[in-house]
Design a protein around this motif. Structure first.
Motif, mmCIF file in Angstrom:
data_model
loop_
_atom_site.group_PDB
_atom_site.id
_atom_site.type_symbol
_atom_site.label_atom_id
_atom_site.label_comp_id
_atom_site.label_asym_id
_atom_site.label_seq_id
_atom_site.Cartn_x
_atom_site.Cartn_y
_atom_site.Cartn_z
ATOM 1 N N PHE A 1 99.937 -21.552 13.923
ATOM 2 C CA PHE A 1 100.241 -20.546 12.907
ATOM 3 C C PHE A 1 101.017 -21.103 11.716
ATOM 4 O O PHE A 1 101.110 -20.455 10.672
ATOM 5 C CB PHE A 1 101.027 -19.373 13.517
ATOM 6 C CG PHE A 1 102.406 -19.741 13.989
ATOM 7 C CD1 PHE A 1 103.463 -19.824 13.099
ATOM 8 C CD2 PHE A 1 102.662 -19.984 15.331
ATOM 9 C CE1 PHE A 1 104.743 -20.154 13.530
ATOM 10 C CE2 PHE A 1 103.933 -20.317 15.771
ATOM 11 C CZ PHE A 1 104.973 -20.401 14.865
ATOM 12 N N ASN B 1 100.714 -22.655 6.138
ATOM 13 C CA ASN B 1 100.687 -21.195 6.148
ATOM 14 C C ASN B 1 101.998 -20.645 5.571
ATOM 15 O O ASN B 1 102.775 -19.982 6.256
ATOM 16 C CB ASN B 1 100.461 -20.684 7.570
ATOM 17 C CG ASN B 1 100.157 -19.194 7.615
ATOM 18 O OD1 ASN B 1 100.005 -18.541 6.591
ATOM 19 N ND2 ASN B 1 100.082 -18.656 8.822
ATOM 20 N N ASP C 1 98.263 -13.817 9.147
ATOM 21 C CA ASP C 1 97.887 -13.673 10.555
ATOM 22 C C ASP C 1 96.702 -14.578 10.862
ATOM 23 O O ASP C 1 96.164 -15.269 9.979
ATOM 24 C CB ASP C 1 97.597 -12.216 10.896
ATOM 25 C CG ASP C 1 96.367 -11.651 10.181
ATOM 26 O OD1 ASP C 1 95.539 -12.422 9.658
ATOM 27 O OD2 ASP C 1 96.237 -10.403 10.137
ATOM 28 N N PHE C 2 96.293 -14.595 12.117
ATOM 29 C CA PHE C 2 95.261 -15.524 12.589
ATOM 30 C C PHE C 2 94.003 -15.489 11.728
ATOM 31 O O PHE C 2 93.553 -16.521 11.214
ATOM 32 C CB PHE C 2 94.911 -15.185 14.045
ATOM 33 C CG PHE C 2 93.727 -15.941 14.581
ATOM 34 C CD1 PHE C 2 93.857 -17.243 15.016
ATOM 35 C CD2 PHE C 2 92.467 -15.341 14.645
ATOM 36 C CE1 PHE C 2 92.763 -17.947 15.509
ATOM 37 C CE2 PHE C 2 91.373 -16.031 15.134
ATOM 38 C CZ PHE C 2 91.526 -17.343 15.562
ATOM 39 N N LYS C 3 93.423 -14.304 11.572
ATOM 40 C CA LYS C 3 92.151 -14.210 10.861
ATOM 41 C C LYS C 3 92.285 -14.632 9.405
ATOM 42 O O LYS C 3 91.426 -15.347 8.874
ATOM 43 C CB LYS C 3 91.616 -12.777 10.955
ATOM 44 C CG LYS C 3 91.142 -12.388 12.341
ATOM 45 C CD LYS C 3 90.546 -10.999 12.344
ATOM 46 C CE LYS C 3 90.034 -10.610 13.729
ATOM 47 N NZ LYS C 3 89.448 -9.248 13.744
ATOM 48 N N ASN D 1 86.886 -14.749 17.709
ATOM 49 C CA ASN D 1 88.042 -15.497 17.199
ATOM 50 C C ASN D 1 88.201 -16.873 17.828
ATOM 51 O O ASN D 1 88.580 -17.839 17.156
ATOM 52 C CB ASN D 1 89.317 -14.675 17.394
ATOM 53 C CG ASN D 1 89.387 -13.494 16.452
ATOM 54 O OD1 ASN D 1 88.792 -13.511 15.374
ATOM 55 N ND2 ASN D 1 90.103 -12.448 16.854
ATOM 56 N N GLU E 1 89.978 -12.317 25.056
ATOM 57 C CA GLU E 1 90.078 -11.347 23.969
ATOM 58 C C GLU E 1 88.766 -10.593 23.779
ATOM 59 O O GLU E 1 88.747 -9.360 23.722
ATOM 60 C CB GLU E 1 90.481 -12.050 22.675
ATOM 61 C CG GLU E 1 90.683 -11.093 21.506
ATOM 62 C CD GLU E 1 91.093 -11.811 20.241
ATOM 63 O OE1 GLU E 1 92.304 -11.966 20.015
ATOM 64 O OE2 GLU E 1 90.198 -12.213 19.469
ATOM 65 N N GLN F 1 93.333 -19.578 22.214
ATOM 66 C CA GLN F 1 93.516 -18.405 21.354
ATOM 67 C C GLN F 1 93.490 -17.138 22.185
ATOM 68 O O GLN F 1 92.610 -16.931 23.011
ATOM 69 C CB GLN F 1 92.421 -18.349 20.288
ATOM 70 C CG GLN F 1 92.571 -17.255 19.251
ATOM 71 C CD GLN F 1 91.925 -15.940 19.658
ATOM 72 O OE1 GLN F 1 90.921 -15.947 20.372
ATOM 73 N NE2 GLN F 1 92.493 -14.828 19.226
ATOM 74 N N GLU G 1 94.509 -13.290 20.897
ATOM 75 C CA GLU G 1 95.021 -12.458 19.817
ATOM 76 C C GLU G 1 95.690 -13.344 18.757
ATOM 77 O O GLU G 1 95.062 -14.270 18.269
ATOM 78 C CB GLU G 1 95.947 -11.377 20.378
ATOM 79 C CG GLU G 1 95.199 -10.422 21.324
ATOM 80 C CD GLU G 1 96.044 -9.311 21.870
ATOM 81 O OE1 GLU G 1 97.274 -9.309 21.652
ATOM 82 O OE2 GLU G 1 95.460 -8.418 22.516
ATOM 83 N N ASN G 2 96.963 -13.116 18.434
ATOM 84 C CA ASN G 2 97.574 -13.896 17.349
ATOM 85 C C ASN G 2 98.337 -15.113 17.861
ATOM 86 O O ASN G 2 99.070 -15.763 17.105
ATOM 87 C CB ASN G 2 98.513 -13.013 16.511
ATOM 88 C CG ASN G 2 98.644 -13.506 15.078
ATOM 89 O OD1 ASN G 2 97.670 -13.913 14.458
ATOM 90 N ND2 ASN G 2 99.861 -13.470 14.557
ATOM 91 N N ASN G 3 98.149 -15.448 19.133
ATOM 92 C CA ASN G 3 98.720 -16.675 19.695
ATOM 93 C C ASN G 3 97.608 -17.720 19.772
ATOM 94 O O ASN G 3 96.614 -17.528 20.471
ATOM 95 C CB ASN G 3 99.277 -16.415 21.100
ATOM 96 C CG ASN G 3 100.402 -15.409 21.076
ATOM 97 O OD1 ASN G 3 101.315 -15.495 20.259
ATOM 98 N ND2 ASN G 3 100.342 -14.416 21.969
ATOM 99 N N TYR G 4 97.779 -18.802 19.030
ATOM 100 C CA TYR G 4 96.691 -19.772 18.965
ATOM 101 C C TYR G 4 97.209 -21.147 18.583
ATOM 102 O O TYR G 4 98.239 -21.292 17.921
ATOM 103 C CB TYR G 4 95.646 -19.320 17.938
ATOM 104 C CG TYR G 4 96.159 -19.223 16.514
ATOM 105 C CD1 TYR G 4 95.997 -20.282 15.612
ATOM 106 C CD2 TYR G 4 96.814 -18.086 16.063
ATOM 107 C CE1 TYR G 4 96.458 -20.202 14.312
ATOM 108 C CE2 TYR G 4 97.291 -17.992 14.765
ATOM 109 C CZ TYR G 4 97.106 -19.054 13.884
ATOM 110 O OH TYR G 4 97.580 -18.972 12.596
#
Length: 221
Positions: free
Chosen positions: A13, A26, A31-33, A55, A94, A174, A176-179
């Motif tokens: 991130f 970043n 966010d991820f997307k 994702n 996911e 990955q 959700e928003n943890n990647y």
């Protein structure tokens, strides 16, 4: 046989980088997307099918796109001798959840083919293989955490078995928003033909993977 890490790419991130050098940071805490879309546009990855991917596949696609930019693996190796070996912890959970939401109520049953097609983590590797025309060994192994020993041993076995001459391996996780991701190009350096190994060579071994992974973890601080 000595295997070396010729190149590596990764992201989380905080930033995306190739060989430890920042490609894009970043700074806006996207966010991820949105962050992956920013990398996609920054590196001019013109591939419309990207926007249909789940994702996890997008993360693998972007990381491999950075890794293989300006590379010509299909010219150096037969396409069926270049493999992809990726480890991952959350599998396709996911998209699995999204698919489950469409089938769990028998009175409101509306499965989506666009979700169902991604309910295997191997599809991530498959999408990247299609994009870069890599037809060799292709697998995703589920591991609870980043496991450099597993990555090294599995890749080394494939080389020793003679099924590959080059490999893209690593970790793509990955949920959700943890990647985070880390992919490496691994090649054989035959010292009997090329002389002593170069001082710039990074030997493919667990300790080197740990060093690279720790470097990426420091981006988060």
């Amino acid at each position: 046989m000595t295997l070396i890490i010729r190149k590596y790419s990764g992201l989380n991130f905080a930033r995306a980088a190739v060989n430890g050098q920042t490609v894009i940071e970043n700074t806006d805490k996207l966010d991820f997307k949105k962050f992956l879309k920013a990398i996609y546009r920054h590196r001019n990855m013109d591939y419309p099918k990207y926007f249909k991917m789940d994702n996890l596949s997008k993360l693998g696609f972007i990381t491999m796109g950075m890794l293989l930019e300006n590379e010509s693996l299909t010219e150096q190796y037969a396409s069926d001798k270049t493999g992809i070996i990726i480890t991952n912890a959350s599998s396709s959970v996911e998209i699995d959840k999204k698919h489950w939401d469409t089938i769990k109520n028998r009175n409101n049953y509306f499965p989506s083919p666009s979700n169902f097609v991604y309910t295997l983590p191997n599809i991530m590797a498959g999408e990247a293989a299609i994009r870069h025309q890599l037809k060799g060994e292709n697998t995703v192994i589920i591991s609870e955490d980043f496991n450099p020993v597993l990555i090294c041993e599995t890749t080394q076995m494939a080389f020793h078995a003679g099924v590959i001459e080059c490999c893209i391996c690593g970790w793509v996780e990955q949920n959700e928003n943890n990647y985070e991701s880390l992919l490496l190009i691994i090649e054989e350096r035959d010292n009997t033909h090329t002389g002593e190994k170069s001082a710039e060579d990074i030997i493919f071994e667990p300790s080197k993977l740990i060093d690279i992974y720790k470097q990426q973890q420091e981006w988060k601080n």
